[in-house]
Structures are given as C-alpha cells and as structure tokens.
Design a protein around this motif. Structure first.
Motif, short mmCIF file in Angstrom:
data_model
loop_
_atom_site.label_atom_id
_atom_site.label_comp_id
_atom_site.label_asym_id
_atom_site.label_seq_id
_atom_site.Cartn_x
_atom_site.Cartn_y
_atom_site.Cartn_z
N ASN A 64 0.95 -1.32 -0.16
CA ASN A 64 0.05 -0.02 0.05
C ASN A 64 0.80 1.31 -0.09
O ASN A 64 0.36 2.16 0.51
N ASP A 65 2.05 1.12 -0.51
CA ASP A 65 2.94 2.45 -0.61
C ASP A 65 3.34 2.66 0.78
O ASP A 65 3.88 3.87 0.78
N GLN A 66 3.47 2.06 1.56
CA GLN A 66 4.00 2.07 3.01
C GLN A 66 5.49 1.93 2.89
O GLN A 66 5.75 0.75 2.72
N PRO A 67 6.20 2.74 3.47
CA PRO A 67 7.64 2.59 3.25
C PRO A 67 8.18 1.58 4.45
O PRO A 67 7.55 1.38 5.41
N PRO A 68 9.25 0.97 4.09
CA PRO A 68 9.89 0.03 5.27
C PRO A 68 10.68 0.98 6.08
O PRO A 68 10.86 2.31 6.16
N LEU A 69 11.00 0.54 7.24
CA LEU A 69 11.95 1.20 8.41
C LEU A 69 13.24 1.24 8.11
O LEU A 69 14.17 2.21 8.41
N SER A 70 13.85 -0.03 7.52
CA SER A 70 15.13 -0.01 7.44
C SER A 70 15.48 -0.80 6.06
O SER A 70 14.74 -1.84 5.85
N ALA A 71 16.73 -1.00 5.75
CA ALA A 71 17.27 -2.00 4.91
C ALA A 71 18.79 -2.40 5.39
O ALA A 71 19.61 -1.44 5.57
N VAL A 72 19.18 -3.27 4.93
CA VAL A 72 20.53 -4.04 4.91
C VAL A 72 20.71 -4.67 3.60
O VAL A 72 19.75 -5.14 3.11
N ALA A 73 21.91 -4.62 3.08
CA ALA A 73 22.14 -5.19 1.53
C ALA A 73 23.50 -5.46 1.42
O ALA A 73 24.35 -5.21 2.40
N VAL A 74 23.82 -6.55 0.49
CA VAL A 74 25.06 -6.92 -0.01
C VAL A 74 25.19 -6.81 -1.47
O VAL A 74 24.02 -6.85 -2.05
N GLY A 75 26.28 -6.42 -2.15
CA GLY A 75 26.17 -6.48 -3.46
C GLY A 75 27.64 -6.44 -4.08
O GLY A 75 28.75 -6.36 -3.15
N GLY A 76 28.17 -6.27 -5.23
CA GLY A 76 29.41 -6.05 -5.81
C GLY A 76 29.30 -6.32 -7.40
O GLY A 76 28.38 -6.33 -8.02
N ARG A 77 30.38 -6.59 -7.87
CA ARG A 77 30.68 -6.76 -9.15
C ARG A 77 31.55 -8.20 -9.47
O ARG A 77 32.98 -8.08 -8.91
N ALA A 78 30.88 -9.08 -10.25
CA ALA A 78 31.78 -10.33 -10.41
C ALA A 78 32.65 -10.00 -11.70
O ALA A 78 33.59 -10.97 -11.97
N VAL A 79 32.05 -9.18 -12.57
CA VAL A 79 32.62 -9.18 -13.88
C VAL A 79 33.39 -8.01 -14.07
O VAL A 79 32.71 -6.87 -13.74
N PRO A 80 34.63 -7.71 -14.65
CA PRO A 80 35.02 -6.33 -14.74
C PRO A 80 34.35 -5.35 -15.41
O PRO A 80 33.52 -5.53 -16.32
N ALA A 81 34.42 -4.17 -14.97
CA ALA A 81 33.45 -2.99 -15.30
C ALA A 81 33.89 -2.01 -16.47
O ALA A 81 33.03 -1.24 -16.96
N ASN A 82 35.15 -2.43 -17.05
CA ASN A 82 35.47 -1.50 -18.19
C ASN A 82 35.48 -0.25 -17.77
O ASN A 82 35.12 0.42 -18.77
N GLY A 83 35.72 0.42 -16.73
CA GLY A 83 35.59 1.76 -16.49
C GLY A 83 34.42 2.15 -15.90
O GLY A 83 34.29 3.42 -15.61
N GLY A 84 33.27 1.43 -16.01
CA GLY A 84 31.93 1.86 -15.40
C GLY A 84 32.16 1.76 -13.86
O GLY A 84 33.09 1.10 -13.34
N ASN A 85 31.22 1.83 -13.12
CA ASN A 85 31.26 1.86 -11.60
C ASN A 85 29.96 1.27 -11.14
O ASN A 85 29.49 1.81 -9.96
N ILE A 86 29.22 0.27 -11.61
CA ILE A 86 28.04 -0.03 -11.25
C ILE A 86 28.19 -1.64 -10.91
O ILE A 86 29.13 -2.29 -11.51
N TYR A 87 27.42 -2.14 -9.69
CA TYR A 87 27.58 -3.14 -9.54
C TYR A 87 26.76 -4.21 -10.42
O TYR A 87 26.09 -3.69 -11.27
N ASP A 88 27.06 -5.57 -10.42
CA ASP A 88 26.15 -6.50 -11.35
C ASP A 88 25.46 -7.44 -10.33
O ASP A 88 24.62 -8.30 -11.15
#
Length: 425
Positions: free
Chosen positions: A254-278
């Motif tokens: 119902n579009d009520q937001p969460p209280l909090s978030a924790v997360a993991v992420g990263g990049r397994a394949v080289p980004a060739n100069g980009g800077n986003i996770y995959d």
C-alpha cells in the motif's frame, strides 16, 4: 520530510483503472489534436511515442529531442514510417543537445514524454510541470536522494495544477497483476509473512572497453553514450531495472515505506571503467516485522528469473512463473489469473490520454518517487555496508549528478563503491 508523510495510500487507487481497453476513449468528443513532444529518442522513447500515437487517434508528434542529431533523425524516420500513425508524425522541432529538452517542452506541445537516462529526469520533470504540460515519465525518476526530493516537489505541484503525470511503472497497469494484488487485498493468502523478489537477467548495455572511445570524446559524452554503466546516470542496476520489483513491493505494501534495509552487492565481472554493481541482495524490514528480500543480477551464463513470491499464512502468490497464481501450503492452486493479458505498456498511455480528454487528468500520486527511493535505499545499504533507514535514504545529501553539466567537460567518476568506506547518507 518524514517517513510518516508517505503513509497515505488507498488500495482502490492502485487498481482504479477503467476496464474498457482498448476503446478507452471511444464515445468521447474530440475537437482538437493533442500535440506530443518526446525527450529521449532511444528504444524506450520510440516505444513511448508509438504508444502515445496509438492511444489517441487525435495525437500528433510535433517535437523530439536527444543528445545527438543522428539519433533524432533516426527516430523521426522510424516513427514517420509507421503505416498506423506515420501521418500524424508532424515534427517541426527536431532538436539535440543537453538543453534540447527545454526546447521541446516550450515548443507548444500539450504532452511531454520523458525517456532519457534517469539522471536527467528530475530536471526534465520539473521543467515540464513548470510549463504546465501533461507528462509521461519513465522510471526510475532519479538516481540519488536529492533528485527524488525534487521529483516529489514536482509531483505535488503537478497535482495542484491538475496535470496528468503517469509513470513508467508498467506493472501497475497490467490487468494480471492488478487482479493478483486484489487477491492479497481480499485476504486470499491470509496474513502476509514475507516476500521474495528476483530480477536475474543478462547485462543490459555492457560497457565497451576504453580503446573503443573515439579520440577527442569528452568524459561526459562518453559516459552519457554508455549511460547504463555509470551510477550517476543510471542509478545502478538495482535502481534502473530492478526498480520494477521495488514498485511491486511498494504496491503490495500500500505504498507504505519500510523502516530500514541492509544489503550486500558487488561486481563479479570487470566493469571496463564503469562503476555499477552487477548484483545486489537487499533485506527490507517493514512495520510489524514483515521482511522483503529483493535480489537482482545482470550476468551472462547464469540462471535467470524475474519472479515474486508473496508468502502468507494461507498460501503464496506467485508472479512471473506462468500465469499469476496462489499456491496453498500443500501445493494446490487456490487461484489463477484467467483471461487475456493486455499490453501494459500501451495501457499506460491509453489511461493517460483518456484522462486528459475526460478533463480528469490522472496523477500517479507519489509512487514514482517512493518506489524509486526504495531501490535507492537498497543501493545505499549495499554501497555503504550499513543499515539504512527510510528517513536516512530520503534525506541523504549525497548528490551524484554533476552540476552544471557541460557536454565537453571532464568528469572523473569514482570507482566501485566499497562497503564500509563509501558514504551514502
């Protein structure tokens, strides 16, 4: 601005779309053409223009813009070549450059379609609302928290001006998903327990190596031409693509937001100069202890799936693996969508133009901003390695988009975010 400011939704509004597709404007008296302007002539922009021209037989595409003259010319030729609506492609403003959006908005159009990379959305949306235009705005609406706050202000102003503002969160316009969400509202799966959502897919626009960069091309131009690979332009994969899942999560809540978030992420394949996770995996905590897990990945050679499993005490709603359905704990199908699914991308525009013609412009409330912020919140948590609250995400002062922006400028982007070191709030 506080989290409680967003707790304001009605489940009826989420699904309150006329069911007369495709003849949604039939029977209405049309005495004038609606002039349409397109900002962003990539694949999504071309699609939006075609859908706008299909939605209302009295629309005319009169202005288009992009960063590059060749892209503008290609889009014009493609749209004019349509046997269905080519005769209504009457472009008298075909402009290019970073300021081209303003020339389209002020060219005399009635409706503006915003389909550039997300970094530009807050600026373009604000300009369109200030100019009193009806708007179709692609998702996500921003790549950082300051951009989200600008969009919130623009959306509220659009409401006071009685302007239509329909977002590109297309699943809200799918009759299949509308029916499925209504099943939740009706109590078909009992008390909600948890939600697992995935967007596992291939890379969208892989970053070319630096060796392919033309001599003399500036940093800004190179990055915009490869926009998906830079966080300041795309928001990263979680924000640009998996935001669709974030929107379904917010819709179900119902579009009520969460209280909090924790997360993991990263990049397994080289980004060739980009800077986003995959890849990302986010754990959102909502009120009453409700947990939502959102995971995405953009890699080749992996298992792909775009699914949602909404688990309740009396069953699980499954989205994305065949027809939407509810499975009971013993594996039986309790409910399944029946009927013909309509084109949700077209439906967005059918609803937009019908609302304008009826004199009751549709405005998608604040979910364009709040669903985008849910994804940004997850990115904040993954980049920083910290628990991030909704209020921290909303009020973050970390700005990604360089201002002012010069087409010929140098712009050094940071490397991949390092959890534990990267500042996000």
């Amino acid at each position: 601005m506080e989290r409680r400011d967003f707790i304001k939704k009605s489940s009826a509004a989420a699904g309150a779309i006329a069911v007369g597709f495709p003849g949604i404007i039939s029977g209405q008296t049309v005495t004038n053409a609606l002039k349409v302007g397109l900002v962003g002539c990539g694949g999504r922009g071309n699609g939006a223009a075609a859908q706008a021209l299909t939605a209302d037989p009295h629309t005319e595409l009169t202005a288009i813009a992009d960063i590059d003259q060749a892209i503008v010319e290609q889009a014009a030729a493609r749209l004019k070549g349509s046997t269905q609506f080519g005769g209504r492609v009457k472009i008298d403003h075909a402009v290019f450059g970073l300021d081209a959006y303003d020339r389209v908005i002020n060219s005399g159009v009635d409706v503006v379609l915003l389909a550039t990379p997300p970094a530009f959305r807050p600026q373009h949306l604000t300009a369109a609302v200030n100019a009193n235009k009806h708007i179709f705005c692609e998702k996500p609406c921003a790549t950082d928290s300051p951009g989200v706050r600008e969009v919130i202000a623009a959306q509220k102003l659009a409401q006071t001006k009685n302007l239509a503002l329909v977002s590109g969160f297309c699943w809200r316009y799918s009759n299949m998903i509308q029916d499925a969400v209504q099943q939740i509202r009706n109590g078909a799966i009992g008390r909600l327990v948890s939600h697992y959502s995935t967007y596992y897919t291939n890379p969208v626009k892989p970053m070319p190596p630096e060796s392919e960069r033309p001599a003399g091309m500036s940093d800004v131009e190179w990055q915009i031409r490869n926009w998906y690979n830079f966080t300041w332009l795309s928001g990263d994969s979680l924000v640009e693509q998996a935001v669709h899942n974030a929107d379904k999560i917010m819709w179900i809540m119902n579009d009520q937001p969460p209280l909090s978030a924790v997360a993991v992420g990263g990049r397994a394949v080289p980004a060739n100069g980009g800077n986003i996770y995959d890849h990302f995996a986010v754990n959102y905590l909502f009120p009453n202890g409700y947990r939502v897990f959102l995971a995405n990945r953009q890699s080749t050679g992996y298992y792909n799936a775009t699914h949602d499993y909404v688990m309740g005490t009396d069953g699980t709603l499954v989205l994305g693996a065949g027809q939407p359905r509810i499975e009971t704990p013993d594996g039986k199908v309790k409910w399944q969508f029946e009927g013909e699914a309509y084109d949700m991308y077209q439906r967005e525009h059918d609803v937009l133009f019908a609302s304008i013609r009826s004199g009751k412009p549709k405005n998608d409330d604040l979910n364009l901003a709040t669903s985008t912020l849910l994804a940004i919140m997850g990115r904040h948590a993954a980049y920083s390695g910290q628990q991030v609250t909704w209020d921290q995400a909303l009020n973050s002062e970390v700005s990604l988009v360089p201002k002012p922006l010069d087409w010929k400028a140098r712009h050094d982007v940071p490397g991949l975010a390092v959890p534990g070191r990267s500042k996000v709030v």
